[in-house]
Structures are given as structure tokens and as C-alpha cells.
Enzyme design. Structure first.
Site, mmCIF file in Angstrom:
data_model
loop_
_atom_site.group_PDB
_atom_site.id
_atom_site.type_symbol
_atom_site.label_atom_id
_atom_site.label_comp_id
_atom_site.label_asym_id
_atom_site.label_seq_id
_atom_site.Cartn_x
_atom_site.Cartn_y
_atom_site.Cartn_z
ATOM 1 N N THR A 154 -1.736 -0.739 11.479
ATOM 2 C CA THR A 154 -2.498 0.588 11.024
ATOM 3 C C THR A 154 -3.933 1.161 11.983
ATOM 4 O O THR A 154 -4.421 -0.115 12.088
ATOM 5 C CB THR A 154 -2.693 0.240 9.551
ATOM 6 N N GLU A 155 -3.596 2.306 12.766
ATOM 7 C CA GLU A 155 -4.857 2.467 13.041
ATOM 8 C C GLU A 155 -5.214 3.789 12.723
ATOM 9 O O GLU A 155 -4.829 4.190 11.986
ATOM 10 C CB GLU A 155 -3.798 2.240 14.882
ATOM 11 N N ASN A 157 -5.179 6.873 14.377
ATOM 12 C CA ASN A 157 -4.410 7.461 14.626
ATOM 13 C C ASN A 157 -2.763 7.227 13.755
ATOM 14 O O ASN A 157 -1.717 8.169 14.173
ATOM 15 C CB ASN A 157 -4.422 8.347 15.432
ATOM 16 N N HIS A 158 -2.628 6.529 13.386
ATOM 17 C CA HIS A 158 -1.574 5.916 13.184
ATOM 18 C C HIS A 158 -1.164 5.312 11.887
ATOM 19 O O HIS A 158 -1.743 3.811 12.647
ATOM 20 C CB HIS A 158 -0.485 5.341 14.387
ATOM 21 N N CYS A 261 7.436 -8.531 8.392
ATOM 22 C CA CYS A 261 6.820 -9.101 7.551
ATOM 23 C C CYS A 261 6.315 -8.037 6.151
ATOM 24 O O CYS A 261 5.457 -8.721 5.239
ATOM 25 C CB CYS A 261 5.394 -9.014 8.398
ATOM 26 N N ARG A 266 5.561 -6.071 0.962
ATOM 27 C CA ARG A 266 5.856 -5.390 0.019
ATOM 28 C C ARG A 266 6.484 -5.903 -1.573
ATOM 29 O O ARG A 266 6.373 -5.088 -2.038
ATOM 30 C CB ARG A 266 6.690 -4.253 0.542
ATOM 31 N N GLY A 362 -9.821 4.960 -25.767
ATOM 32 C CA GLY A 362 -11.552 7.062 -25.433
ATOM 33 C C GLY A 362 -12.194 6.129 -24.463
ATOM 34 O O GLY A 362 -11.626 5.917 -23.635
ATOM 35 N N GLU A 386 0.969 -0.714 2.144
ATOM 36 C CA GLU A 386 2.192 -0.875 2.536
ATOM 37 C C GLU A 386 3.714 -0.379 2.258
ATOM 38 O O GLU A 386 4.301 -0.123 1.874
ATOM 39 C CB GLU A 386 2.621 -2.669 1.907
ATOM 40 N N HIS A 389 3.995 5.986 -1.663
ATOM 41 C CA HIS A 389 4.412 6.113 -2.596
ATOM 42 C C HIS A 389 5.877 7.219 -1.695
ATOM 43 O O HIS A 389 6.816 6.911 -1.855
ATOM 44 C CB HIS A 389 4.103 6.676 -3.232
#
Length: 407
Positions: A154-155, A157-158, A261, A266, A362, A386, A389
Site C-alpha cells: 500500500t502506498e 496514493n495507491h 500473498c 485474507r 450497557g 487486505e 469491505h
């Protein structure tokens, strides 16, 4: 790797109540497990009760990642349990792996993240795509917990579109120069190595192993999280980092490599999230029988019974789905959309159960005396990482219609 129950090494500290967790098994799913599965689950359950639940509320409250747990996970065999024994793993099947993730996440999603990143996102690509030298050099140390690893995809911007990554490697003859950045990386601030995905000059994605201490490689920590507070998260920043050519994973390139991977991770999440759901259900059931209002336990009221019945139904459905997926994983038949369905279902079930369990408790449900708010906050990350949703919906939609909606 030892999967025997750990020996108690002293009196547990912390304010957490006694951990008397009992796993729901309404459809006698234990009958589908062999004796090894049950022994592994029992060992991990004892481990969690001894090493995680007495301390987890304090760790989460302090936003503290307990580095000592890395070695302990190695000792109990939680790192890369499906990796062959010759490389330090336990050579277990995927049902065993799922049960291990379920028990750890019953303790905490952040703790499970530490273990599943190490096994599915660091050890697996080195085992599946690495050279024999890479396997021998890294896998035993990762399995034992001597090394902690992380996975850089993950970056900034991406996120959901990893094919657009900007991190890149430049061939300089006897080495590569790596430049770019990754973010939202579990384990990053403490990791000894990172499996990083980057594009070459032709735009082809390759995996490279980056080692802590390489010039130009930094791992700033992400602060201010309200989720996964017992897990460490950070960035990976590369500024002209020299990568020896022997640190490139030679077995596979292209986006399909990191996606394989992610399938493994997942799968572990599908089991793990139901562990969190079980913990919330168990707490809600106990509280409903102990809390007296109008001169009787609140568990005697119809609306509370409705909540508990729905929780147990959803947990049972997910247990059966996960078990069948595990069998398909062992047979090499599980597809990415099938794994997506299980991951998405389990996290949705867990989030709903955490919220309903909080209502049964509660006002007490918002305190650290009970686990629901911590699980709920953690699961808000699990529902996103990963594959979000909605992305998992689109993976299923593409499989149903043959039309990818995200391209």
C-alpha cells in the site's frame, strides 16, 4: 517449532478479569477436526489466556506494542505454521493455521495482525518465490521470532489500486536503487526486514527484501490510531536504497505475486475475525446471566435472547464457511473470490456482534473491563485492510458477472 501448551512463567499482571472463555460450537464442528487440530487450538488458547488477555487492555490503552510477544509467538509456533519444518515452520495444514489465527484474534486483532503479516505476507512470499539462499537466510529467523518482518504494498496514493504503485527500482548493474514510499504497514517500525513490491523500468512489479540498516531506508511510526493500538504501524520510506540483486525474489513477478500473498492473509483474517466475534459473544452471554434488572437476569428478556441467538447463528454459519474454505485451501482449490467472501463475511459478522454485545453490557461495555470496544475499534481496521469491505464485494461481483467493476 513447539505447539505444546506454554509453561506459566509467573503471575499474570493487569486489571483484566479472569479469562474463562469457552468457544461456542453449536453445530458440533469439533467433529470435523482431527486430534492434532484440537491440540493446536488448545495450546494457542492457553497461550492467549496466559500471555495476551491479562495485559491486552493495558497495551491498548497505552498504545503499546509488546516486542516481547514476537519471540513468544515464535516459541508457540504462530509464525508461518504452514511453512515446512526444514525452514523453521511446523508444516501444518490450513485448518490448523486458521485455528491459530482464530485463537490469537480472540485475544486481539492487533496481535493476530503481527502473526499473520509475519506468516502470510513475509514468510510465504520468501518461501514461494524466493531462492534457496533467501529461504535459508530468512525463514528460520522469522519463524523463531528472532526477526520481525513487514510487507510493503500500500502506498500514499495507491491503496485499493496497487497496480498504480509509484515505488520503483532502477537497475544499476550490480544492484538496484529503490525509491518510493509505503504506508499503513503493520510491524514496520520494529521490522528487521521488509518484503517490498516495486516496479522496474519496464513497469513490471518485483518483490525485493529490504533489510533494516540499509542506507536511505527509514520506517517512521504512525501515531494517533484509535484502532489496533497494541500493534505497531508505520511507513516504509526509500531514498536511493541500494538493493543487492540477491535480495530480489526470483520466483515470480507481476501483480499476481503480492495478490497470492494477500489471499493467504485474507484466509487467516476470515478465521481470526470470528475469534473476535466469539470473545464478544462469550462476554455478552456471561454478562446477560449475571446482570440483574427488574429482579431477574437480563438474559431472561426476549430482546437480549434475540441478540444472543443471532450472534450464535452468525458465528456458526461463519465457522462452517471457514472450515470448508480451509479444506479447499489444503486441496489447492480455493479461489480468490471464495477467500474474499469468507474474509468479508467474517469481519461483517464480527463487527455486528461486537456492537450488539456492547449494547448488552450497557454502559459497562465501553470500559476496558470488557473487550467489546477494543474489538470494535480493531475491526474497523480489519474491515479495511487486505482489501476493503466494498472491494471484496466487487471481487465477488466480477466473479458472478464476468465484468470487473473496478477497472
Amino acid at each position: 517449532m513447539s505447539l505444546e501448551a506454554p509453561i506459566q512463567n509467573g503471575q499474570a499482571r493487569g486489571k483484566h478479569f479472569q479469562d474463562d472463555f469457552e468457544s461456542p460450537d453449536f453445530y458440533q464442528i469439533d467433529d470435523l477436526l482431527n486430534e492434532e487440530h484440537k491440540l493446536i487450538r488448545a495450546a494457542l488458547r492457553d497461550f492467549v489466556k496466559l500471555e495476551i488477555t491479562p495485559y491486552i487492555e493495558d497495551w491498548a490503552e497505552r498504545n503499546h506494542f509488546p516486542m516481547e510477544m514476537v519471540r513468544k509467538f515464535g516459541e508457540v509456533g504462530a509464525f508461518g505454521p504452514t511453512i515446512p519444518e526444514q525452514y523453521g515452520g511446523s508444516g501444518l495444514d490450513y485448518i490448523s493455521y486458521g485455528l491459530i489465527m482464530q485463537e490469537i484474534e480472540r485475544g486481539d486483532s492487533g496481535m493476530r495482525s503481527t502473526a499473520s503479516v509475519q506468516g502470510s505476507l513475509v514468510m510465504y512470499p520468501i518461501y514461494a518465490f524466493g531462492s534457496e539462499e533467501q529461504k535459508q537466510k530468512y525463514l528460520p529467523k522469522l519463524a523463531s521470532g528472532e526477526f520481525l518482518g513487514c510487507f510493503g504494498l500500500t502506498e500514499p496514493n495507491h491503496g485499493s489500486n496497487p497496480s498504480g504503485m509509484e515505488t520503483h527500482i532502477l537497475d544499476k548493474g550490480d544492484h538496484y536503487l529503490l525509491n518510493g514510499a509505503k504506508m499503513w504497514i503493520s510491524n514496520a517500525p520494529k521490522a528487521d526486514i521488509a518484503v517490498v513490491w516495486a516496479k522496474n523500468e519496464q513497469g513490471r512489479i518485483h518483490g525485493v527484501i529490504v533489510e533494516r540498516g540499509m542506507d536511505g531506508f527509514t520506517t517512521p511510526e504512525t501515531h494517533g490510531k484509535w484502532s489496533l493500538r497494541a500493534s505497531c504501524t508505520g511507513e516504509l520510506v526509500f531514498a536511493d536504497v541500494k538493493i543487492p540483486k540477491e535480495n530480489v525474489l526470483p520466483g515470480k513477478s507481476g501483480l499476481g505475486a503480492p495478490m497470492m500473498c494477500l489471499d493467504k492473509a485474507r484466509y487467516g483474517i476470515a478465521w481470526g475475525a470470528i475469534g473476535a466475534a466469539m470473545d464478544c459473544f462469550d462476554s455478552a452471554k456471561r454478562y446477560a446471566m449475571e446482570r440483574i434488572q427488574f429482579d431477574k437476569p437480563i438474559g431472561s428478556f426476549q430482546l437480549v435472547q434475540k441478540k444472543l441467538a443471532e450472534m450464535l447463528t452468525e458465528i456458526t454459519k461463519a465457522q462452517l464457511l471457514n472450515w470448508k474454505l480451509g479444506k479447499m485451501m489444503d486441496e489447492g482449490k480455493a479461489t480468490t473470490p471464495q477467500i474474499s467472501m469468507a474474509k468479508r463475511n467474517s469481519v461483517e459478522v464480527a463487527l455486528n456482534i461486537a456492537r450488539e454485545a456492547r449494547q448488552i453490557h450497557g454502559g459497562m461495555g465501553i470500559t476496558g473491563e470488557y473487550p467489546m470496544m477494543r474489538h470494535m475499534m480493531n475491526l474497523e481496521s480489519v474491515v479495511t485492510y487486505e482489501g476493503t469491505h466494498d472491494i471484496h464485494l466487487l471481487i465477488l461481483g466480477a466473479d458472478i458477472t464476468g465484468i470487473p467493476a473496478f477497472k
